[in-house]
Design an enzyme around this catalytic site. Structure first.
Site, PDB file in Angstrom:
ATOM      1  N   ASP A   1       0.826  -1.218   0.000  1.00 56.84           N
ATOM      2  CA  ASP A   1       0.000   0.000   0.000  1.00 56.84           C
ATOM      3  C   ASP A   1       0.860   1.268   0.000  1.00 56.84           C
ATOM      4  O   ASP A   1       1.988   1.260   0.496  1.00 56.84           O
ATOM      5  CB  ASP A   1      -0.901  -0.028   1.244  1.00 56.84           C
ATOM      6  CG  ASP A   1      -2.069   0.945   1.120  1.00 56.84           C
ATOM      7  OD1 ASP A   1      -2.354   1.420   0.001  1.00 56.84           O
ATOM      8  OD2 ASP A   1      -2.691   1.235   2.156  1.00 56.84           O
TER       9      ASP A   1
ATOM     10  N   HIS B   1       2.140   3.096  -8.903  1.00 56.41           N
ATOM     11  CA  HIS B   1       1.958   1.654  -9.141  1.00 56.41           C
ATOM     12  C   HIS B   1       3.147   1.124  -9.944  1.00 56.41           C
ATOM     13  O   HIS B   1       3.707   0.078  -9.628  1.00 56.41           O
ATOM     14  CB  HIS B   1       0.657   1.380  -9.894  1.00 56.41           C
ATOM     15  CG  HIS B   1      -0.570   1.852  -9.166  1.00 56.41           C
ATOM     16  ND1 HIS B   1      -0.784   1.580  -7.844  1.00 56.41           N
ATOM     17  CD2 HIS B   1      -1.633   2.591  -9.584  1.00 56.41           C
ATOM     18  CE1 HIS B   1      -1.946   2.119  -7.467  1.00 56.41           C
ATOM     19  NE2 HIS B   1      -2.474   2.743  -8.504  1.00 56.41           N
TER      20      HIS B   1
ATOM     21  N   ASN C   1     -11.083  -2.614  -5.074  1.00 57.56           N
ATOM     22  CA  ASN C   1     -10.352  -1.640  -5.886  1.00 57.56           C
ATOM     23  C   ASN C   1     -11.064  -1.300  -7.205  1.00 57.56           C
ATOM     24  O   ASN C   1     -10.703  -0.321  -7.869  1.00 57.56           O
ATOM     25  CB  ASN C   1      -8.917  -2.111  -6.157  1.00 57.56           C
ATOM     26  CG  ASN C   1      -8.002  -2.022  -4.951  1.00 57.56           C
ATOM     27  OD1 ASN C   1      -7.110  -2.853  -4.758  1.00 57.56           O
ATOM     28  ND2 ASN C   1      -8.182  -1.021  -4.098  1.00 57.56           N
TER      29      ASN C   1
ATOM     30  N   ARG D   1      -4.797  -1.450   9.026  1.00 55.52           N
ATOM     31  CA  ARG D   1      -5.975  -2.298   8.814  1.00 55.52           C
ATOM     32  C   ARG D   1      -5.639  -3.424   7.843  1.00 55.52           C
ATOM     33  O   ARG D   1      -4.603  -3.417   7.195  1.00 55.52           O
ATOM     34  CB  ARG D   1      -7.170  -1.473   8.340  1.00 55.52           C
ATOM     35  CG  ARG D   1      -6.920  -0.646   7.106  1.00 55.52           C
ATOM     36  CD  ARG D   1      -8.163   0.137   6.668  1.00 55.52           C
ATOM     37  NE  ARG D   1      -7.808   1.035   5.587  1.00 55.52           N
ATOM     38  CZ  ARG D   1      -7.420   2.307   5.746  1.00 55.52           C
ATOM     39  NH1 ARG D   1      -7.400   2.839   6.940  1.00 55.52           N
ATOM     40  NH2 ARG D   1      -7.065   3.041   4.709  1.00 55.52           N
TER      41      ARG D   1
HETATM   42  C1  IPE Z   1      -5.396  -2.635   0.004  1.00 56.38           C
HETATM   43  O1  IPE Z   1      -5.077  -1.300  -0.165  1.00 56.38           O
HETATM   44  C2  IPE Z   1      -5.413  -3.337  -1.319  1.00 56.38           C
HETATM   45  C3  IPE Z   1      -4.121  -3.491  -1.962  1.00 56.38           C
HETATM   46  C4  IPE Z   1      -2.962  -3.130  -1.487  1.00 56.38           C
HETATM   47  C5  IPE Z   1      -4.157  -4.135  -3.243  1.00 56.38           C
HETATM   48  P1  IPE Z   1      -6.209  -0.189  -0.331  1.00 56.38           P
HETATM   49  O2  IPE Z   1      -5.503   1.102  -0.490  1.00 56.38           O
HETATM   50  O3  IPE Z   1      -7.173  -0.575  -1.388  1.00 56.38           O
HETATM   51  O4  IPE Z   1      -6.963  -0.253   1.070  1.00 56.38           O
HETATM   52  P2  IPE Z   1      -7.827   0.835   1.825  1.00 56.38           P
HETATM   53  O5  IPE Z   1      -8.879   1.302   0.864  1.00 56.38           O
HETATM   54  O6  IPE Z   1      -6.900   1.940   2.207  1.00 56.38           O
HETATM   55  O7  IPE Z   1      -8.372   0.129   3.022  1.00 56.38           O
HETATM   56  C1  IPE Z   2      -1.720   0.267  -3.260  1.00 55.85           C
HETATM   57  O1  IPE Z   2      -1.472   1.613  -3.354  1.00 55.85           O
HETATM   58  C2  IPE Z   2      -1.961  -0.378  -4.594  1.00 55.85           C
HETATM   59  C3  IPE Z   2      -3.349  -0.772  -4.840  1.00 55.85           C
HETATM   60  C4  IPE Z   2      -4.333  -0.675  -4.004  1.00 55.85           C
HETATM   61  C5  IPE Z   2      -3.635  -1.326  -6.141  1.00 55.85           C
HETATM   62  P1  IPE Z   2      -2.637   2.677  -3.336  1.00 55.85           P
HETATM   63  O2  IPE Z   2      -3.033   2.971  -4.745  1.00 55.85           O
HETATM   64  O3  IPE Z   2      -3.743   2.238  -2.444  1.00 55.85           O
HETATM   65  O4  IPE Z   2      -1.909   3.941  -2.730  1.00 55.85           O
HETATM   66  P2  IPE Z   2      -2.512   4.977  -1.676  1.00 55.85           P
HETATM   67  O5  IPE Z   2      -2.961   4.167  -0.489  1.00 55.85           O
HETATM   68  O6  IPE Z   2      -3.652   5.664  -2.352  1.00 55.85           O
HETATM   69  O7  IPE Z   2      -1.369   5.867  -1.361  1.00 55.85           O
HETATM   70 MG    MG Z   3      -4.067   2.453  -0.465  1.00 60.23          MG
END
Ligand code: IPE
Ligand code: IPE
Ligand code: MG
Length: 246
Positions: free
Chosen positions: A27, A44, A75, A198
């Site tokens: 994340d 990403h 997602n 979380r």
């Molecule tokens: C969890 O991250 C999913 C992945 C890392 C693929 P998210 O960024 O989607 O989670 P939330 O929304 O902060 O809980």
């Molecule tokens: C995790 O990074 C990758 C995926 C959920 C696919 P995020 O895209 O959730 O990055 P933040 O949490 O918005 O910084």
């Molecule tokens: Mg995230």
């Protein structure tokens, strides 16, 4: 292909117990990019190096399975352009990396729903990478893609019903056997990056007794040294599984 960045494993870790299965919630990609004034999707892209380096680090340590959370069932709520980017990115990542991972003996597997929302080209690459690497035994890299922990439990229960199990035959083992990868042991350790505390629907069943380590490092900055540190923290923990100290 040899490890492109061999980094010595700290001696204190070699002496201790290495987790068999590690889960990683990758994340913080969006925030990493935004802090640099870049579009979220660049974050990403920058996560690829983190994934590959962490995988080599896990392999070097003797970890047997690494499950990485790449795309959750939630997602899909993201803007369509970001979802499209992520689909293409994961497909091209497999194209770029499957051979080098194969050469070092990694078995690539996937956890998640292969439903209509996942583009055919992505599904094809997933099947190709699984088939190419299926006999490898050095380590399993399990990619949680279109994965949700609740969806996994629902899918297992559907399978129970399809198998015609009567209520008195339903127990934890019957469910565990029908998860996406029943052959993998439960994760000993789950690491989440980016300072979020979380689980976000990751391995809901399997994480019942996993040790959780949270780090503020954003995923694109994560390297095997950070994994070594997380394992060091894991080694300080005392796992009791509901029993008493030994
Ligand atoms: C969890 O991250 C999913 C992945 C890392 C693929 P998210 O960024 O989607 O989670 P939330 O929304 O902060 O809980
Ligand atoms: C995790 O990074 C990758 C995926 C959920 C696919 P995020 O895209 O959730 O990055 P933040 O949490 O918005 O910084
Ligand atoms: Mg995230």
């Amino acid at each position: 292909m040899a490890d492109p960045r061999p980094v010595p494993i700290p001696a204190k870790l070699m002496a201790g117990h290495i987790p068999t299965h590690v889960g990683v919630v990758m994340d913080g990609n969006g925030r990493w990019a935004q802090r640099r004034g870049l579009p979220r999707t660049d974050g990403h892209g920058a996560g690829e190096e983190a994934l590959v380096d962490t995988t080599y680090g896990a392999l070097a340590m003797g970890i047997k399975a690494l499950t990485v959370y790449a795309f959750s069932t939630e997602n899909w709520r993201r803007p369509v352009d970001e979802v499209r980017y992520l689909m293409n990115f994961n497909r091209s990542l497999l194209e770029r990396r499957q051979h080098e991972l194969h050469e070092v003996g990694i078995r690539i597997t996937f956890s998640g729903r292969r439903d209509w929302r996942v583009p055919r080209g992505v599904l094809r690459r997933m099947e190709e990478a699984s088939a190419l690497t299926k006999d490898n035994t050095a380590m399993t890299l399990n990619i949680a893609f279109n994965y949700g922990g609740r969806a996994e439990i629902v899918d297992a229960v559907k399978q129970l019903v399809a198998d015609g199990l009567s209520a008195n035959k339903v127990d934890e083992r019957a469910i565990a056997e029908r998860l996406y990868h029943p052959e993998l042991p439960d994760p000993d350790l789950v690491v989440r990056t980016s300072g979020e505390y979380r689980i976000s629907n990751f391995l809901m069943w399997e994480n019942a007794y996993s040790e959780l380590v949270f780090t503020d490092v954003l995923w694109p900055d994560f390297r095997r040294e950070d994994l070594y540190e997380a394992v060091g923290e894991y080694q300080q923990r005392e796992r009791r599984f509901g029993g008493l100290e030994t």
